[in-house]
Design a protein around this motif. Structure first.
Motif, PDB file in Angstrom:
ATOM      1  N   GLU A   1      38.485  50.856  49.321  1.00 10.69           N
ATOM      2  CA  GLU A   1      39.379  49.917  48.635  1.00 10.69           C
ATOM      3  C   GLU A   1      40.027  48.957  49.635  1.00 10.69           C
ATOM      4  O   GLU A   1      40.178  47.762  49.349  1.00 10.69           O
ATOM      5  CB  GLU A   1      40.457  50.685  47.873  1.00 10.69           C
ATOM      6  CG  GLU A   1      41.424  49.802  47.110  1.00 10.69           C
ATOM      7  CD  GLU A   1      42.458  50.613  46.345  1.00 10.69           C
ATOM      8  OE1 GLU A   1      43.638  50.194  46.305  1.00 10.69           O
ATOM      9  OE2 GLU A   1      42.092  51.676  45.795  1.00 10.69           O
TER      10      GLU A   1
ATOM     11  N   THR B   1      37.866  45.997  50.294  1.00 11.33           N
ATOM     12  CA  THR B   1      37.336  45.312  49.122  1.00 11.33           C
ATOM     13  C   THR B   1      38.176  44.080  48.792  1.00 11.33           C
ATOM     14  O   THR B   1      39.325  44.202  48.356  1.00 11.33           O
ATOM     15  CB  THR B   1      37.308  46.249  47.896  1.00 11.33           C
ATOM     16  OG1 THR B   1      36.509  47.394  48.194  1.00 11.33           O
ATOM     17  CG2 THR B   1      36.729  45.534  46.690  1.00 11.33           C
TER      18      THR B   1
ATOM     19  N   TYR C   1      34.995  40.420  45.483  1.00  7.19           N
ATOM     20  CA  TYR C   1      34.019  41.490  45.247  1.00  7.19           C
ATOM     21  C   TYR C   1      34.431  42.313  44.024  1.00  7.19           C
ATOM     22  O   TYR C   1      33.599  42.634  43.163  1.00  7.19           O
ATOM     23  CB  TYR C   1      33.902  42.392  46.466  1.00  7.19           C
ATOM     24  CG  TYR C   1      32.838  43.471  46.346  1.00  7.19           C
ATOM     25  CD1 TYR C   1      31.559  43.256  46.853  1.00  7.19           C
ATOM     26  CD2 TYR C   1      33.114  44.688  45.728  1.00  7.19           C
ATOM     27  CE1 TYR C   1      30.576  44.239  46.736  1.00  7.19           C
ATOM     28  CE2 TYR C   1      32.140  45.666  45.603  1.00  7.19           C
ATOM     29  CZ  TYR C   1      30.868  45.438  46.114  1.00  7.19           C
ATOM     30  OH  TYR C   1      29.892  46.407  45.994  1.00  7.19           O
TER      31      TYR C   1
ATOM     32  N   ASP D   1      40.778  45.943  44.263  1.00  4.75           N
ATOM     33  CA  ASP D   1      40.756  45.182  45.523  1.00  4.75           C
ATOM     34  C   ASP D   1      41.831  45.728  46.468  1.00  4.75           C
ATOM     35  O   ASP D   1      42.539  46.694  46.144  1.00  4.75           O
ATOM     36  CB  ASP D   1      40.963  43.686  45.256  1.00  4.75           C
ATOM     37  CG  ASP D   1      42.288  43.379  44.594  1.00  4.75           C
ATOM     38  OD1 ASP D   1      43.314  43.971  44.977  1.00  4.75           O
ATOM     39  OD2 ASP D   1      42.332  42.546  43.678  1.00  4.75           O
TER      40      ASP D   1
ATOM     41  N   ARG E   1      33.977  43.965  52.045  1.00  7.14           N
ATOM     42  CA  ARG E   1      33.131  43.718  50.865  1.00  7.14           C
ATOM     43  C   ARG E   1      33.598  42.438  50.196  1.00  7.14           C
ATOM     44  O   ARG E   1      34.736  42.353  49.713  1.00  7.14           O
ATOM     45  CB  ARG E   1      33.209  44.900  49.895  1.00  7.14           C
ATOM     46  CG  ARG E   1      32.754  46.217  50.519  1.00  7.14           C
ATOM     47  CD  ARG E   1      32.343  47.223  49.468  1.00  7.14           C
ATOM     48  NE  ARG E   1      33.431  47.572  48.551  1.00  7.14           N
ATOM     49  CZ  ARG E   1      33.281  48.403  47.512  1.00  7.14           C
ATOM     50  NH1 ARG E   1      32.093  48.940  47.269  1.00  7.14           N
ATOM     51  NH2 ARG E   1      34.308  48.698  46.740  1.00  7.14           N
TER      52      ARG E   1
END
Length: 227
Positions: free
Chosen positions: A23, A26, A30, A40, A99
Protein backbone atom coordinates in the motif's frame (compact mmCIF):
# COMPACT_ATOMS: atom_id res chain seq x y z
CA UNK A 1 6.62 -7.38 -9.87
CA UNK A 2 9.21 -6.49 -7.24
CA UNK A 3 7.91 -5.21 -3.93
CA UNK A 4 9.29 -3.16 -1.06
CA UNK A 5 9.58 -6.36 0.96
CA UNK A 6 12.65 -7.25 -1.09
CA UNK A 7 14.41 -4.15 0.21
CA UNK A 8 13.43 -5.01 3.77
CA UNK A 9 14.68 -8.58 3.39
CA UNK A 10 17.93 -7.54 1.69
CA UNK A 11 18.66 -5.26 4.63
CA UNK A 12 17.60 -7.86 7.19
CA UNK A 13 14.73 -5.77 8.55
CA UNK A 14 11.70 -7.61 9.99
CA UNK A 15 8.17 -7.11 8.66
CA UNK A 16 4.78 -8.49 9.62
CA UNK A 17 1.95 -6.80 7.73
CA UNK A 18 3.20 -7.24 4.17
CA UNK A 19 0.13 -5.62 2.61
CA UNK A 20 1.00 -2.39 4.41
CA UNK A 21 4.24 -2.04 2.45
CA UNK A 22 2.53 -2.71 -0.86
CA UNK A 23 0.00 0.00 0.00
CA UNK A 24 2.86 2.38 0.83
CA UNK A 25 4.14 1.99 -2.72
CA UNK A 26 0.76 2.32 -4.43
CA UNK A 27 0.11 5.67 -6.08
CA UNK A 28 -3.46 6.88 -6.49
CA UNK A 29 -3.18 6.49 -10.28
CA UNK A 30 -2.56 2.75 -9.85
CA UNK A 31 -5.28 2.35 -7.22
CA UNK A 32 -7.79 4.04 -9.52
CA UNK A 33 -7.00 1.55 -12.29
CA UNK A 34 -7.00 -1.50 -10.00
CA UNK A 35 -9.89 -0.98 -7.58
CA UNK A 36 -9.70 -4.51 -6.17
CA UNK A 37 -6.03 -4.35 -5.20
CA UNK A 38 -6.27 -2.14 -2.16
CA UNK A 39 -5.86 1.52 -1.26
CA UNK A 40 -3.35 4.16 -2.34
CA UNK A 41 -0.56 5.42 -0.10
CA UNK A 42 -2.00 8.78 0.94
CA UNK A 43 -2.96 7.74 4.49
CA UNK A 44 0.48 6.24 5.08
CA UNK A 45 2.05 9.37 3.60
CA UNK A 46 0.20 11.38 6.26
CA UNK A 47 1.56 9.13 9.00
CA UNK A 48 5.10 9.15 7.62
CA UNK A 49 5.14 12.94 7.43
CA UNK A 50 4.30 13.14 11.14
CA UNK A 51 6.98 10.58 12.05
CA UNK A 52 9.63 12.44 10.02
CA UNK A 53 8.71 15.71 11.71
CA UNK A 54 9.13 14.35 15.25
CA UNK A 55 12.27 12.38 14.36
CA UNK A 56 14.00 15.36 12.75
CA UNK A 57 12.89 17.70 15.55
CA UNK A 58 14.42 15.40 18.16
CA UNK A 59 17.69 15.05 16.23
CA UNK A 60 18.02 18.84 16.02
CA UNK A 61 17.03 19.33 19.67
CA UNK A 62 19.85 16.99 20.75
CA UNK A 63 22.56 18.59 18.59
CA UNK A 64 25.58 20.13 20.32
CA UNK A 65 26.10 23.00 20.66
CA UNK A 66 22.43 23.79 21.17
CA UNK A 67 20.69 25.37 18.17
CA UNK A 68 18.36 28.35 18.30
CA UNK A 69 14.69 27.70 17.52
CA UNK A 70 14.84 29.57 14.21
CA UNK A 71 17.85 27.55 13.07
CA UNK A 72 16.16 24.31 14.11
CA UNK A 73 13.04 25.23 12.12
CA UNK A 74 15.04 25.98 8.98
CA UNK A 75 17.18 22.83 9.23
CA UNK A 76 14.13 20.65 9.84
CA UNK A 77 12.40 22.11 6.79
CA UNK A 78 15.47 21.40 4.66
CA UNK A 79 15.83 17.88 6.06
CA UNK A 80 12.27 16.74 5.38
CA UNK A 81 11.54 18.78 2.22
CA UNK A 82 10.45 17.14 -1.04
CA UNK A 83 13.86 17.49 -2.68
CA UNK A 84 15.68 15.72 0.17
CA UNK A 85 13.14 12.92 0.50
CA UNK A 86 13.19 12.33 -3.26
CA UNK A 87 16.99 12.13 -3.26
CA UNK A 88 16.91 9.61 -0.43
CA UNK A 89 14.29 7.60 -2.28
CA UNK A 90 16.55 7.39 -5.33
CA UNK A 91 19.57 6.56 -3.18
CA UNK A 92 17.74 3.69 -1.50
CA UNK A 93 16.06 2.50 -4.70
CA UNK A 94 12.57 2.60 -3.26
CA UNK A 95 11.21 4.14 -6.47
CA UNK A 96 11.66 0.76 -8.17
CA UNK A 97 8.79 -0.59 -6.05
CA UNK A 98 6.39 2.27 -6.80
CA UNK A 99 3.15 1.11 -8.44
CA UNK A 100 1.91 3.67 -10.95
CA UNK A 101 -1.01 3.88 -13.33
CA UNK A 102 -0.27 3.52 -17.04
CA UNK A 103 -0.60 7.23 -17.75
CA UNK A 104 1.48 8.27 -14.76
CA UNK A 105 4.22 5.83 -15.76
CA UNK A 106 4.30 7.10 -19.34
CA UNK A 107 4.56 10.75 -18.26
CA UNK A 108 7.61 10.16 -16.06
CA UNK A 109 5.94 9.72 -12.69
CA UNK A 110 8.66 7.36 -11.45
CA UNK A 111 11.18 10.20 -11.53
CA UNK A 112 8.83 12.98 -10.37
CA UNK A 113 10.13 14.59 -7.17
CA UNK A 114 6.73 14.98 -5.53
CA UNK A 115 5.81 11.31 -6.07
CA UNK A 116 9.16 10.08 -4.80
CA UNK A 117 8.88 12.23 -1.69
CA UNK A 118 5.33 11.03 -1.04
CA UNK A 119 6.36 7.39 -1.42
CA UNK A 120 9.28 7.89 0.96
CA UNK A 121 6.93 9.30 3.59
CA UNK A 122 4.44 6.47 3.03
CA UNK A 123 7.12 3.80 3.45
CA UNK A 124 8.32 5.41 6.66
CA UNK A 125 4.72 5.44 7.83
CA UNK A 126 4.33 1.75 7.01
CA UNK A 127 7.52 0.80 8.86
CA UNK A 128 6.40 2.81 11.89
CA UNK A 129 2.96 1.18 12.02
CA UNK A 130 4.31 -2.33 11.39
CA UNK A 131 7.52 -2.30 13.44
CA UNK A 132 7.42 0.78 15.65
CA UNK A 133 9.65 3.79 16.16
CA UNK A 134 12.89 1.92 16.90
CA UNK A 135 13.27 0.52 13.39
CA UNK A 136 12.29 3.85 11.83
CA UNK A 137 14.93 5.53 13.97
CA UNK A 138 17.55 2.96 12.93
CA UNK A 139 16.86 3.51 9.22
CA UNK A 140 16.65 7.31 9.39
CA UNK A 141 19.75 7.56 11.57
CA UNK A 142 21.69 5.57 8.99
CA UNK A 143 20.49 7.33 5.86
CA UNK A 144 18.95 10.69 6.78
CA UNK A 145 20.94 11.91 9.77
CA UNK A 146 24.14 12.45 7.72
CA UNK A 147 22.19 14.92 5.56
CA UNK A 148 21.17 17.23 8.41
CA UNK A 149 22.75 20.62 7.88
CA UNK A 150 24.34 19.67 4.56
CA UNK A 151 21.48 20.61 2.22
CA UNK A 152 22.19 24.01 0.68
CA UNK A 153 20.22 23.95 -2.57
CA UNK A 154 17.98 26.95 -3.21
CA UNK A 155 15.09 24.60 -3.95
CA UNK A 156 14.92 23.62 -0.28
CA UNK A 157 15.31 27.07 1.24
CA UNK A 158 12.39 27.55 3.64
CA UNK A 159 11.03 30.84 2.33
CA UNK A 160 7.68 30.23 4.05
CA UNK A 161 9.22 30.22 7.52
CA UNK A 162 11.40 33.23 6.78
CA UNK A 163 8.44 35.20 5.45
CA UNK A 164 6.34 34.37 8.51
CA UNK A 165 9.18 35.51 10.78
CA UNK A 166 9.50 38.82 8.92
CA UNK A 167 5.75 39.48 9.07
CA UNK A 168 5.49 38.62 12.77
CA UNK A 169 8.44 40.87 13.57
CA UNK A 170 6.25 43.82 12.60
CA UNK A 171 2.86 42.51 13.70
CA UNK A 172 1.10 39.52 15.14
CA UNK A 173 -0.71 38.83 11.91
CA UNK A 174 -0.49 35.45 10.18
CA UNK A 175 -0.04 34.97 6.48
CA UNK A 176 -2.26 32.57 4.53
CA UNK A 177 -1.77 30.55 1.36
CA UNK A 178 -4.65 30.14 -1.09
CA UNK A 179 -5.02 28.14 -4.28
CA UNK A 180 -5.43 30.58 -7.16
CA UNK A 181 -5.47 28.18 -10.10
CA UNK A 182 -5.09 24.51 -10.98
CA UNK A 183 -4.31 23.53 -14.56
CA UNK A 184 -3.09 20.51 -16.50
CA UNK A 185 -4.30 16.90 -16.60
CA UNK A 186 -5.34 15.09 -13.42
CA UNK A 187 -2.19 12.93 -13.44
CA UNK A 188 0.11 15.95 -13.80
CA UNK A 189 -1.58 19.01 -12.26
CA UNK A 190 0.04 22.43 -11.97
CA UNK A 191 -0.86 24.64 -9.01
CA UNK A 192 -0.64 28.41 -8.60
CA UNK A 193 -0.68 29.50 -4.96
CA UNK A 194 -0.96 32.99 -3.53
CA UNK A 195 0.37 34.19 -0.18
CA UNK A 196 -1.85 36.76 1.56
CA UNK A 197 -1.56 39.12 4.51
CA UNK A 198 -5.19 39.88 5.37
CA UNK A 199 -6.62 40.54 1.87
CA UNK A 200 -3.36 41.75 0.35
CA UNK A 201 -1.68 39.44 -2.18
CA UNK A 202 2.04 39.44 -1.34
CA UNK A 203 3.24 36.98 -3.97
CA UNK A 204 2.36 34.11 -6.30
CA UNK A 205 4.09 30.86 -7.20
CA UNK A 206 3.44 28.01 -9.61
CA UNK A 207 4.67 24.41 -9.40
CA UNK A 208 3.65 20.77 -9.71
CA UNK A 209 2.79 20.52 -5.99
CA UNK A 210 1.03 22.91 -3.64
CA UNK A 211 3.94 22.80 -1.19
CA UNK A 212 6.47 23.89 -3.79
CA UNK A 213 4.08 26.50 -5.17
CA UNK A 214 3.71 27.95 -1.67
CA UNK A 215 7.49 28.18 -1.31
CA UNK A 216 7.73 29.96 -4.65
CA UNK A 217 4.95 32.33 -3.60
CA UNK A 218 6.86 33.17 -0.42
CA UNK A 219 10.05 33.70 -2.44
CA UNK A 220 8.16 35.98 -4.83
CA UNK A 221 6.90 37.99 -1.84
CA UNK A 222 10.48 38.38 -0.57
CA UNK A 223 11.66 39.59 -3.96
CA UNK A 224 8.91 42.21 -4.07
CA UNK A 225 9.72 43.39 -0.53
CA UNK A 226 13.38 43.79 -1.47
CA UNK A 227 12.62 46.15 -4.34
Amino acid sequence: MKTFLEWMDNNHYPHNDDKLYIEACTHSSYANEHHKEGSDNERLEFMGDAVLQIWSAYQLFEMKPKLREGTMTTLRSQTVCEATLAKLNKQLGWYEYLRLGIGEEKTGGRSRVSLLADQFEACIGAIYIDQGYDLVNEILTKYMKPLIGTVKDEEVTDYKTHLQEVIQADSRKTIQYKLLEETGPSNAPVFTMGVYLDDILLGKGTSTTKKKAEQKAAKNAFEKMAK
